[in-house]
Design a protein around this motif. Structure first.
Motif, PDB file in Angstrom:
ATOM      1  N   VAL A   1       0.836  -1.206   0.000  1.00  0.00           N
ATOM      2  CA  VAL A   1       0.000   0.000   0.000  1.00  0.00           C
ATOM      3  C   VAL A   1       0.863   1.246   0.000  1.00  0.00           C
ATOM      4  N   SER A   2       1.889   1.254   0.834  1.00  0.00           N
ATOM      5  CA  SER A   2       2.803   2.394   0.884  1.00  0.00           C
ATOM      6  C   SER A   2       3.821   2.280  -0.242  1.00  0.00           C
ATOM      7  N   SER A   3       3.883   3.289  -1.057  1.00  0.00           N
ATOM      8  CA  SER A   3       4.814   3.285  -2.184  1.00  0.00           C
ATOM      9  C   SER A   3       6.233   3.557  -1.685  1.00  0.00           C
ATOM     10  N   ILE A   4       7.124   2.619  -1.944  1.00  0.00           N
ATOM     11  CA  ILE A   4       8.527   2.748  -1.525  1.00  0.00           C
ATOM     12  C   ILE A   4       9.418   2.459  -2.730  1.00  0.00           C
TER      13      ILE A   4
ATOM     14  N   ASP B   1      14.076   6.177  -1.904  1.00  0.00           N
ATOM     15  CA  ASP B   1      13.509   6.609  -0.622  1.00  0.00           C
ATOM     16  C   ASP B   1      14.335   6.103   0.553  1.00  0.00           C
TER      17      ASP B   1
ATOM     18  N   GLU C   1       9.806   8.263   6.496  1.00  0.00           N
ATOM     19  CA  GLU C   1       8.735   7.336   6.859  1.00  0.00           C
ATOM     20  C   GLU C   1       8.820   6.057   6.042  1.00  0.00           C
ATOM     21  N   GLN C   2       9.213   6.170   4.769  1.00  0.00           N
ATOM     22  CA  GLN C   2       9.338   4.989   3.901  1.00  0.00           C
ATOM     23  C   GLN C   2      10.411   4.031   4.414  1.00  0.00           C
TER      24      GLN C   2
ATOM     25  N   ILE D   1       8.984   2.192   7.450  1.00  0.00           N
ATOM     26  CA  ILE D   1       8.060   1.126   7.030  1.00  0.00           C
ATOM     27  C   ILE D   1       8.838  -0.049   6.454  1.00  0.00           C
TER      28      ILE D   1
ATOM     29  N   ARG E   1       8.320  -4.318   5.973  1.00  0.00           N
ATOM     30  CA  ARG E   1       8.618  -5.074   4.745  1.00  0.00           C
ATOM     31  C   ARG E   1       9.696  -6.133   4.948  1.00  0.00           C
TER      32      ARG E   1
END
Length: 316
Positions: free
Chosen positions: A22-25, A29, A36-37, A40, A45
């Protein structure tokens, strides 16, 4: 099926898994260690990837050991009641020890998983007609009995929704600090490799093993302890993942034969790759939502299982 291709597949799928969600990384980044990436990536991940690889490799090897010791290609933690016995053990720990720690739950669940697997092996010894298809169906019926007992007591204790939600195989909640129990799979896999030749001999039968000087019952018990330990850690950490230990060893045996020490690395790698594929598909099919890993593996695994049943029937 060459090992280097499997290693390459696991590496490629691992990289893809790290950047799908969902979170684009993106790799750029991660250059900012305080972003924040990056947080996460490190907290969610990476632990998720490690959990997928360990669970995939562990459950596949558990299935391989069970198939070798039972001398039946359709036996696995799914078709021998091991997963259902583990589930019952977790319920018992929840009801009797309300404030039990994860380790305490693991001890109780491990005891039930081992007892359920031993009971299935006893049932297997008493079956007169050891048909390749009939035996796993007996295991499925045995597992359904255990599952029904679990559902009954969970319903009486009003925890059936908690049990269903908690034991639904899912990697979306895996984070740093919530997956480390799976590291137990690493020494278990090493022990399985050390005992691989003895498991292979034990799979040829008790009389044959004794003639070669192998302590048959001790080797079988060691194998079942390893299976129960892997199953317990995976169920407690991730939830129930059906059919993985059934289909992966069968696919490997088609290409590599039945020598356990030779096929064990291939089984671990293919199990990890298969679970990575299922997890990635579960994340992209209805993006931004996820399909649980137990559903993805259950659908794909059951289809492959049915194909193997009909294939076994045709070549019986």
């Amino acid at each position: 099926m060459k090992k280097r291709y499997l290693v390459l597949a696991v590496i490629i799928l691992s990289i893809l898994s790290l950047f799908v969600g969902v979170s684009s990384i993106s790799p750029t980044d991660l250059l900012d260690f305080k972003s924040e990436q990056t947080e996460i990536f490190l907290l969610s991940r990476v632990p998720r990837l490690i959990a997928i690889i360990l669970a995939g490799a562990g459950m596949s090897i558990a299935g391989l050991i069970m198939q070798q010791l039972s001398r039946n290609k359709f036996v696995s933690p799914t078709t021998a009641g091991t997963l259902d016995a583990t589930r019952l053990g977790i319920l018992v720990s929840m009801l009797l020890f309300a404030n039990a720690s994860t380790i305490e739950k693991m001890v109780v669940a491990f005891a039930f998983a081992l007892a359920g697997t031993l009971l299935f092996m006893q049932i297997l010894d008493r079956i007169k007609f050891k048909d390749a298809i009939f035996i796993p169906l007996v295991g499925l019926m045995f597992g359904n009995i255990l599952s029904s007992v679990t559902t009954f007591f969970a319903y009486r204790a009003n925890v059936i929704q908690n049990m269903s939600a908690w034991l639904q195989g899912d990697f979306s909640m895996i984070m740093k600090g919530r997956f480390e129990l799976l590291y137990i799979s690493i020494p278990v896999i090493i022990i399985a490799y050390i005992y691989a030749n003895r498991f292979t001999v034990a799979g040829m039968g008790e009389d044959f093993s004794k003639n070669l000087g192998v302590a048959y019952k001790r080797i079988v018990n060691i194998g079942l302890v390893l299976v129960a330990l892997i199953t317990t850690t995976v169920v407690l950490t991730v939830g129930m993942i059906p059919f993985l230990g059934l289909i992966i060893p069968n696919i490997v045996s088609i290409f590599q034969g039945d020598h356990l020490q030779k096929t064990l690395p291939h089984t671990a790698l293919l199990g990890a790759a298969f679970l990575l594929i299922c997890d990635i598909l579960g994340r992209v099919i209805i993006f931004p939502y996820e399909i649980s890993i137990s559903l993805m593996v259950g659908v794909i695994g059951s289809a492959i299982f049915l194909f193997m049943l009909f294939r076994g029937k045709a070549y019986a």
